[in-house]
Write a protein that holds these residues in place. Sequence first.
Motif: not given
Length: 215
Positions: A77-91
């Motif tokens: 879901e996060m990838k589909a929203d446009g988050f990279s793996r790194q930014k997903t980890s950050y948020v």
Amino acid sequence: MAADAAALASQHDLYASLLDRNGLPPLWRRELSFATLVRLILEQQVSLASANAAFARVDARLGGVNPDGILASTDKEMKADGFSRQKTSYVRGISEDLLTGKLTLSELSGDAVSVSHRLLEIRGVGPWTAACFLLFVNGERDVWPTGDRALYVSMARNLSMESVPTSAEGDAAAISWAPFRSTAAKMLWHDYLGGRSHAVTPGAGFMGTTGKVHT
């Protein structure tokens, strides 16, 4: 900001010209919130359009960007929203810190030095992100977002430089604009975006730069 812009214009031909050509830049203020932290993370090293699109998707999917919703979201879901793996980890990390009390939003309001120090302790927040938070959320008057290429491009254009200055060169030049570097940055960004012709979208990000050097 109007007073600081007038002071800059009285001391520097660059800002006298920008003020005459473009008028005052938008305030570009943001609220002290988790959503603002997420947006700033998204804006690291990408275009504003890309960051805004990702933020809009996660906001729509969750019905409002919130820590619980971020933690409940899958990688897919996060990838589909446009988050990279790194930014997903950050948020996700920021979400966990807020929910456990390791981080509170109240810590990010107050003395600029203390707030900057606390921001830089957050994984995923570097000098550029911290500076933008201080400038746009806390309204600090003398903050310079080092590493922002749009600022250096605008400087090169308006100062008739042969090439875009490096971060070190641009930051060194900006020292002479203290103690009004926040307004100086806004005026340069405003010109980069088209000045008076720039359409401000409520709730959108504060500029349209790409290629940020720092986080």
